[in-house]
Design a protein around this motif. Structure first.
Motif, mmCIF file in Angstrom:
data_model
loop_
_atom_site.group_PDB
_atom_site.id
_atom_site.type_symbol
_atom_site.label_atom_id
_atom_site.label_comp_id
_atom_site.label_asym_id
_atom_site.label_seq_id
_atom_site.Cartn_x
_atom_site.Cartn_y
_atom_site.Cartn_z
ATOM 1 N N LEU A 174 -49.505 -18.533 -11.343
ATOM 2 C CA LEU A 174 -48.874 -17.965 -12.526
ATOM 3 C C LEU A 174 -47.636 -18.760 -12.952
ATOM 4 C CD1 LEU A 174 -49.003 -14.125 -11.754
ATOM 5 C CD2 LEU A 174 -50.588 -15.484 -13.123
ATOM 6 N N ALA A 175 -46.805 -19.176 -12.000
ATOM 7 C CA ALA A 175 -45.588 -19.926 -12.300
ATOM 8 C C ALA A 175 -45.391 -20.977 -11.216
ATOM 9 C CB ALA A 175 -44.384 -18.990 -12.367
ATOM 10 N N ASP A 209 -44.149 -19.797 -1.087
ATOM 11 C CA ASP A 209 -44.716 -19.194 -2.286
ATOM 12 C C ASP A 209 -44.780 -17.682 -2.116
ATOM 13 O OD1 ASP A 209 -45.156 -21.769 -3.270
ATOM 14 O OD2 ASP A 209 -47.150 -21.871 -2.369
ATOM 15 N N ILE A 210 -44.819 -16.950 -3.233
ATOM 16 C CA ILE A 210 -45.034 -15.502 -3.175
ATOM 17 C C ILE A 210 -46.360 -15.186 -3.863
ATOM 18 C CG2 ILE A 210 -42.576 -14.945 -3.054
ATOM 19 C CD1 ILE A 210 -42.667 -14.160 -5.975
ATOM 20 N N VAL A 211 -47.064 -14.224 -3.322
ATOM 21 C CA VAL A 211 -48.379 -13.829 -3.833
ATOM 22 C C VAL A 211 -48.308 -12.367 -4.262
ATOM 23 C CG1 VAL A 211 -50.820 -13.569 -3.316
ATOM 24 C CG2 VAL A 211 -49.535 -15.470 -2.320
ATOM 25 N N LEU A 212 -48.619 -12.118 -5.532
ATOM 26 C CA LEU A 212 -48.629 -10.763 -6.076
ATOM 27 C C LEU A 212 -50.068 -10.254 -6.032
ATOM 28 C CD1 LEU A 212 -46.330 -11.334 -9.200
ATOM 29 C CD2 LEU A 212 -45.677 -10.719 -6.862
ATOM 30 N N ARG A 213 -50.324 -9.261 -5.209
ATOM 31 C CA ARG A 213 -51.675 -8.719 -5.069
ATOM 32 C C ARG A 213 -51.893 -7.644 -6.121
ATOM 33 N NH1 ARG A 213 -53.287 -10.938 -0.184
ATOM 34 N NH2 ARG A 213 -55.290 -9.886 -0.300
ATOM 35 N N MET A 214 -52.996 -7.762 -6.853
ATOM 36 C CA MET A 214 -53.295 -6.870 -7.971
ATOM 37 C C MET A 214 -54.716 -6.357 -7.856
ATOM 38 S SD MET A 214 -51.629 -9.164 -11.032
ATOM 39 C CE MET A 214 -49.954 -9.820 -10.902
ATOM 40 N N SER A 258 -43.673 -21.206 -5.591
ATOM 41 C CA SER A 258 -44.485 -20.833 -6.759
ATOM 42 C C SER A 258 -44.865 -19.357 -6.679
ATOM 43 C CB SER A 258 -45.745 -21.694 -6.837
ATOM 44 O OG SER A 258 -45.418 -23.060 -6.981
ATOM 45 N N VAL A 259 -45.327 -18.818 -7.803
ATOM 46 C CA VAL A 259 -45.752 -17.419 -7.875
ATOM 47 C C VAL A 259 -47.249 -17.394 -8.173
ATOM 48 C CG1 VAL A 259 -45.422 -15.181 -8.973
ATOM 49 C CG2 VAL A 259 -43.471 -16.734 -8.706
ATOM 50 N N TYR A 260 -48.006 -16.719 -7.326
ATOM 51 C CA TYR A 260 -49.451 -16.612 -7.472
ATOM 52 C C TYR A 260 -49.844 -15.146 -7.677
ATOM 53 C CZ TYR A 260 -50.020 -21.403 -5.721
ATOM 54 O OH TYR A 260 -49.982 -22.760 -5.568
ATOM 55 N N ALA A 261 -50.990 -14.942 -8.313
ATOM 56 C CA ALA A 261 -51.613 -13.621 -8.392
ATOM 57 C C ALA A 261 -52.916 -13.664 -7.602
ATOM 58 C CB ALA A 261 -51.890 -13.229 -9.833
ATOM 59 N N MET A 262 -53.195 -12.586 -6.874
ATOM 60 C CA MET A 262 -54.433 -12.517 -6.097
ATOM 61 C C MET A 262 -55.097 -11.165 -6.309
ATOM 62 S SD MET A 262 -55.116 -12.893 -1.979
ATOM 63 C CE MET A 262 -54.952 -14.671 -1.955
ATOM 64 N N ALA A 263 -56.399 -11.183 -6.575
ATOM 65 C CA ALA A 263 -57.151 -9.937 -6.754
ATOM 66 C C ALA A 263 -57.451 -9.318 -5.399
ATOM 67 C CB ALA A 263 -58.456 -10.219 -7.508
ATOM 68 N N ASP A 264 -57.249 -8.013 -5.311
ATOM 69 C CA ASP A 264 -57.468 -7.293 -4.061
ATOM 70 C C ASP A 264 -58.242 -6.014 -4.361
ATOM 71 O OD1 ASP A 264 -57.367 -5.927 -1.661
ATOM 72 O OD2 ASP A 264 -55.275 -6.433 -1.249
ATOM 73 N N ARG A 265 -59.450 -5.913 -3.839
ATOM 74 C CA ARG A 265 -60.295 -4.751 -4.118
ATOM 75 C C ARG A 265 -59.800 -3.490 -3.406
ATOM 76 N NH1 ARG A 265 -65.344 -7.443 -0.991
ATOM 77 N NH2 ARG A 265 -64.598 -7.222 1.154
ATOM 78 N N ASN A 266 -58.858 -3.631 -2.489
ATOM 79 C CA ASN A 266 -58.308 -2.471 -1.799
ATOM 80 C C ASN A 266 -57.173 -1.801 -2.567
ATOM 81 O OD1 ASN A 266 -59.967 -2.851 0.580
ATOM 82 N ND2 ASN A 266 -58.682 -4.626 1.030
ATOM 83 N N ILE A 267 -56.808 -2.355 -3.711
ATOM 84 C CA ILE A 267 -55.773 -1.783 -4.567
ATOM 85 C C ILE A 267 -56.447 -1.296 -5.847
ATOM 86 C CG2 ILE A 267 -53.605 -2.235 -5.791
ATOM 87 C CD1 ILE A 267 -53.093 -4.518 -3.860
ATOM 88 N N LEU A 306 -58.574 -11.271 -13.408
ATOM 89 C CA LEU A 306 -58.917 -11.258 -11.984
ATOM 90 C C LEU A 306 -60.168 -10.406 -11.788
ATOM 91 C CD1 LEU A 306 -55.300 -10.751 -10.601
ATOM 92 C CD2 LEU A 306 -56.562 -12.891 -10.812
ATOM 93 N N LEU A 307 -61.310 -11.062 -11.679
ATOM 94 C CA LEU A 307 -62.584 -10.357 -11.626
ATOM 95 C C LEU A 307 -63.261 -10.403 -10.260
ATOM 96 C CD1 LEU A 307 -64.147 -11.404 -15.058
ATOM 97 C CD2 LEU A 307 -62.846 -9.352 -14.506
ATOM 98 N N GLU A 308 -62.730 -11.198 -9.333
ATOM 99 C CA GLU A 308 -63.364 -11.328 -8.020
ATOM 100 C C GLU A 308 -62.332 -11.147 -6.925
ATOM 101 O OE1 GLU A 308 -65.720 -14.826 -7.533
ATOM 102 O OE2 GLU A 308 -66.383 -14.817 -9.627
ATOM 103 N N HIS A 309 -62.760 -10.519 -5.842
ATOM 104 C CA HIS A 309 -61.870 -10.251 -4.706
ATOM 105 C C HIS A 309 -61.331 -11.550 -4.112
ATOM 106 C CE1 HIS A 309 -60.197 -8.353 -1.198
ATOM 107 N NE2 HIS A 309 -61.046 -8.946 -0.387
ATOM 108 N N GLU A 310 -60.023 -11.562 -3.867
ATOM 109 C CA GLU A 310 -59.297 -12.661 -3.228
ATOM 110 C C GLU A 310 -59.269 -13.943 -4.054
ATOM 111 O OE1 GLU A 310 -60.574 -13.163 0.809
ATOM 112 O OE2 GLU A 310 -59.328 -11.489 1.493
ATOM 113 N N VAL A 311 -59.539 -13.871 -5.358
ATOM 114 C CA VAL A 311 -59.295 -15.024 -6.222
ATOM 115 C C VAL A 311 -57.777 -15.178 -6.372
ATOM 116 C CG1 VAL A 311 -59.436 -15.865 -8.588
ATOM 117 C CG2 VAL A 311 -61.457 -14.956 -7.490
ATOM 118 N N LYS A 312 -57.289 -16.384 -6.152
ATOM 119 C CA LYS A 312 -55.850 -16.662 -6.182
ATOM 120 C C LYS A 312 -55.562 -17.630 -7.316
ATOM 121 C CE LYS A 312 -52.136 -18.385 -3.156
ATOM 122 N NZ LYS A 312 -51.851 -18.988 -1.835
ATOM 123 N N VAL A 313 -54.654 -17.235 -8.218
ATOM 124 C CA VAL A 313 -54.391 -18.009 -9.426
ATOM 125 C C VAL A 313 -52.893 -18.269 -9.552
ATOM 126 C CG1 VAL A 313 -54.694 -18.120 -11.924
ATOM 127 C CG2 VAL A 313 -56.374 -16.919 -10.523
#
Length: 354
Positions: free
Chosen positions: A117-118, A85-90, A44-53, A108-115
């Motif tokens: 996508l596919a 799975d692959i995780v796209l950090r944004m 699966s494909v996930y998105a994760m919020a990263d405050r370091n980016i 993506l409003l919070e750090h390390e929230v993982k959602v």
């Protein structure tokens, strides 16, 4: 690093592995029965919020992201392995939407929230799956289910409590450098700021807020003049706008009141909701006005502009009048946070710890 706040990518989850038709064949066991395993799940494909980016530049050049397919089933009751799975950090503040329909999938409003996508496709069934008391030698199997594929639009909107608004050379970069830890480029020519800058303002122990400085807006921006409206999206999540006005323009023919009205008109054209946000006036560069003329010039501006909201007369360069303004901003932001906190998003799709 180049600041990139928009990107379009294609993602594809992995397909499930196919099931296997196999029968046990061993010496002295003439009727071993079916032993074909199921296929493995696709990645699966996930998105994760990263405050370091803080930019989407990684997705400007890498636009295709595919997860691997699941392995097919095998004999001897062996199921296929599931793909990783692959995780796209944004960056925090990224909006992910469907590029074809425009539907917003997630913010993506919070750090390390993982959602998710596919979703990867489930594996197919081997003939072991179809064994029953009446069907002892099934030869059925199913192929793996396909994974989801989507074309996504990524849009970054920075998360800040306060946004600075004003003409080029109004002193916004000097102001954010004076009150926060931000160190933007400062020069004596227009459009020094080419991308948004964020700064944290420390008012006291456990008392702070975030300020965003965006490139200057000029009259005609809605028609593409200057840098246009492309960076105003970064002010849409703020709780307060500070309208910074240059009270000592280089050209005596320039009227600060006319400039201030032009900025507000462009803001209304861009987004009425952004125009309706709380907005305070910050009259800057008073150190360049003779001391005995400052009060009169401020009163004249407020009268002609017909402004009834909060006004702060400051000099960002000389750091005069900043402390009362910062204290007032913090009290306003703290009250807004108590009354109207930022949305705490939860999703029905599988996510990580929120």
């Amino acid at each position: 690093m180049k600041f990139v706040d928009e990107a379009t990518i294609d993602i594809a989850a992995g397909n499930g592995g196919a099931g296997c038709v196999s029968f046990r064949r061993e010496k002295f066991i003439p009727f071993g029965g079916p032993n074909g395993g199921d296929g493995g799940r696709g990645g699966s494909v996930y998105a994760m919020a990263d405050r370091n980016i803080n930019t989407l530049i990684d997705y400007r050049y890498a636009r295709r992201h595919e997860a691997k397919n699941g392995e097919p089933g095998r004999g001897s009751d062996q199921f296929g392995a599931a793909a990783d799975d692959i995780v796209l950090r944004m960056p925090v503040g990224t909006i992910v939407s469907d590029a074809e329909t425009g539907e917003v999938l997630v913010e993506l409003l919070e750090h390390e929230v993982k959602v998710l996508l596919a979703k990867g496709g489930d594996g197919g069934f081997g003939n072991l799956h179809f064994k029953t008391s009446t069907n002892r030698s099934p030869r059925q199997k199913t192929p793996g289910w396909p994974g989801e594929a989507k074309k996504l639009k990524l849009e970054l909107r920075v998360l800040a409590d306060v946004g600075l608004l004003g003409m080029p050379n109004a002193g916004k970069s000097t102001l954010i450098a004076a009150i926060s830890n931000a160190r933007p480029k400062i020069a004596d020519y227009p459009f020094t700021t080419l991308h948004p800058n964020l700064g944290v303002v420390r008012v006291g122990p456990e008392r702070s807020f975030v300020v965003a400085d965006v490139p200057g807006l000029i009259e005609g921006a809605s028609e593409g003049a200057g840098l246009g409206h492309q960076f105003l999206r970064h002010l849409q999540r703020t709780r307060l706008l500070l309208h910074v006005v240059d009270m000592a323009p280089f050209d005596d023919a320039v009227d600060p009141v006319k400039q201030a009205r032009a900025i507000v008109a462009e803001l209304k054209k861009y987004d009425p909701k952004l125009h309706a946000k709380p907005r305070w006036l910050v009259l800057n560069k008073l150190d360049m006005v003779p001391e005995d003329e400052r009060d009169a010039r401020v009163k004249d501006f407020v009268k002609r502009y017909r402004w009834k909201g909060p006004v702060f007369a400051i000099s960002a360069l000389a750091r005069e009048g900043l402390q009362p303004m910062v204290e007032a901003i913090w009290h306003h932001v703290a009250a807004e946070q108590r009354d109207k906190p930022l949305p705490d998003l939860r999703f029905d799709t599988p996510i990580g710890d929120v």
